[in-house]
Motif scaffolding. Structure first.
Motif, mmCIF file in Angstrom:
data_model
loop_
_atom_site.group_PDB
_atom_site.id
_atom_site.type_symbol
_atom_site.label_atom_id
_atom_site.label_comp_id
_atom_site.label_asym_id
_atom_site.label_seq_id
_atom_site.Cartn_x
_atom_site.Cartn_y
_atom_site.Cartn_z
ATOM 1 N N VAL A 1 0.843 -1.206 0.000
ATOM 2 C CA VAL A 1 0.000 0.000 0.000
ATOM 3 C C VAL A 1 0.874 1.251 0.000
ATOM 4 O O VAL A 1 0.575 2.222 -0.695
ATOM 5 N N ALA A 2 1.959 1.227 0.770
ATOM 6 C CA ALA A 2 2.832 2.399 0.911
ATOM 7 C C ALA A 2 3.831 2.534 -0.239
ATOM 8 O O ALA A 2 4.607 3.485 -0.275
ATOM 9 N N HIS A 3 3.837 1.589 -1.153
ATOM 10 C CA HIS A 3 4.792 1.586 -2.270
ATOM 11 C C HIS A 3 6.228 1.666 -1.742
ATOM 12 O O HIS A 3 7.029 2.473 -2.206
ATOM 13 N N ALA A 4 6.510 0.839 -0.768
ATOM 14 C CA ALA A 4 7.851 0.794 -0.177
ATOM 15 C C ALA A 4 8.843 0.265 -1.204
ATOM 16 O O ALA A 4 8.473 -0.492 -2.111
ATOM 17 N N PRO A 5 10.098 0.635 -1.060
ATOM 18 C CA PRO A 5 11.115 0.146 -2.010
ATOM 19 C C PRO A 5 11.350 -1.360 -1.839
ATOM 20 O O PRO A 5 11.956 -1.792 -0.877
ATOM 21 N N PHE A 6 10.856 -2.149 -2.777
ATOM 22 C CA PHE A 6 10.904 -3.600 -2.640
ATOM 23 C C PHE A 6 12.281 -4.193 -2.908
ATOM 24 O O PHE A 6 12.474 -5.387 -2.790
ATOM 25 N N LYS A 7 13.251 -3.365 -3.226
ATOM 26 C CA LYS A 7 14.630 -3.854 -3.361
ATOM 27 C C LYS A 7 15.295 -3.950 -1.985
ATOM 28 O O LYS A 7 16.363 -4.527 -1.861
ATOM 29 N N HIS A 8 14.666 -3.394 -0.974
ATOM 30 C CA HIS A 8 15.229 -3.408 0.375
ATOM 31 C C HIS A 8 15.197 -4.836 0.921
ATOM 32 O O HIS A 8 14.242 -5.584 0.695
ATOM 33 N N PRO A 9 16.235 -5.266 1.650
ATOM 34 C CA PRO A 9 16.272 -6.630 2.191
ATOM 35 C C PRO A 9 15.091 -6.977 3.095
ATOM 36 O O PRO A 9 14.622 -8.121 3.071
ATOM 37 N N LEU A 10 14.589 -6.015 3.865
ATOM 38 C CA LEU A 10 13.423 -6.293 4.716
ATOM 39 C C LEU A 10 12.214 -6.646 3.858
ATOM 40 O O LEU A 10 11.504 -7.617 4.136
ATOM 41 N N CYS A 11 11.977 -5.869 2.825
ATOM 42 C CA CYS A 11 10.848 -6.137 1.933
ATOM 43 C C CYS A 11 11.005 -7.482 1.229
ATOM 44 O O CYS A 11 10.037 -8.232 1.093
ATOM 45 N N GLN A 12 12.218 -7.772 0.813
ATOM 46 C CA GLN A 12 12.457 -9.052 0.142
ATOM 47 C C GLN A 12 12.255 -10.226 1.099
ATOM 48 O O GLN A 12 11.740 -11.266 0.707
#
Length: 193
Positions: free
Chosen positions: A29-40
């Motif tokens: 929803v927040a369009h967070a940077p999905f390249k970040h290790p947490l998101c991955q």
């Protein structure tokens, strides 16, 4: 003693997994940077359930409803297991018991959402003082920015008080209405059981 330990273990494990699912939903929803290790990590930890569920549950207006549904189902499973540990299984024959468990699970997802936001605000505030250029900062900013925006004018002596204002509001919501509703659901189950 054993039952309460088992109940605590079930609560912790299911809440952690549901929290990861809720985090996945809000990161999208927040369009967070999905390249970040947490998101991955969040995506990798939940893909085994989310991807098959997406085939059955379509997104609504770009909201990943499959992930949110899974978080609710995990919370429902936890509550069903707790009821099995504390009350008689005959309670599941009552339709109102399922209604209470379903609503209690909705409340649990809401509660996890508030705790996630509260944790993100606190970590972001600490990092802004200790290490403002931490790689986690963009992810936290994308999660908290919409909620901190109404409080951004709360600056005293060059110190941004928006995180403190939001933290107090979240704490009050978690302490008062959420705890009260949880007590209502437990009372209803006690009456039925």
């Amino acid at each position: 003693m054993f039952v309460s330990t088992l109940q605590s273990l079930i609560q912790v494990l299911t809440d952690l997994f549901a929290l990861v699912l809720v985090l996945r939903f809000y990161l999208q929803v927040a369009h967070a940077p999905f390249k970040h290790p947490l998101c991955q990590f969040v995506v990798a930890a939940t893909n085994f359930l989310v991807l098959p569920t997406r085939k059955l549950v379509p997104s609504v207006r770009s909201y990943d409803t499959a992930t949110l549904l899974l978080a609710w189902l995990v919370c429902l499973l936890a509550r069903v297991l707790m009821v099995l540990l504390w009350w008689r299984p005959e309670i599941f024959a009552l339709p109102q018991a399922w209604m209470v468990l379903s609503l209690w699970s909705v409340l649990a997802v809401f509660q996890l959402s508030l705790k996630l936001l509260l944790g993100a605000v606190i970590v972001q505030a600490v990092l802004s003082w200790v290490n403002p250029y931490n790689p986690l900062a963009p992810v936290l900013d994308s999660l908290t920015r919409p909620f901190l925006r109404p409080f951004r004018r709360a600056v005293v002596g060059g110190v941004d008080l928006a995180p403190m204002a939001l933290t107090i509001i979240l704490w009050v919501i978690l302490a008062a209405p959420v705890n009260w509703l949880e007590a209502v659901f437990l009372t209803q189950l006690n009456v039925m059981g």
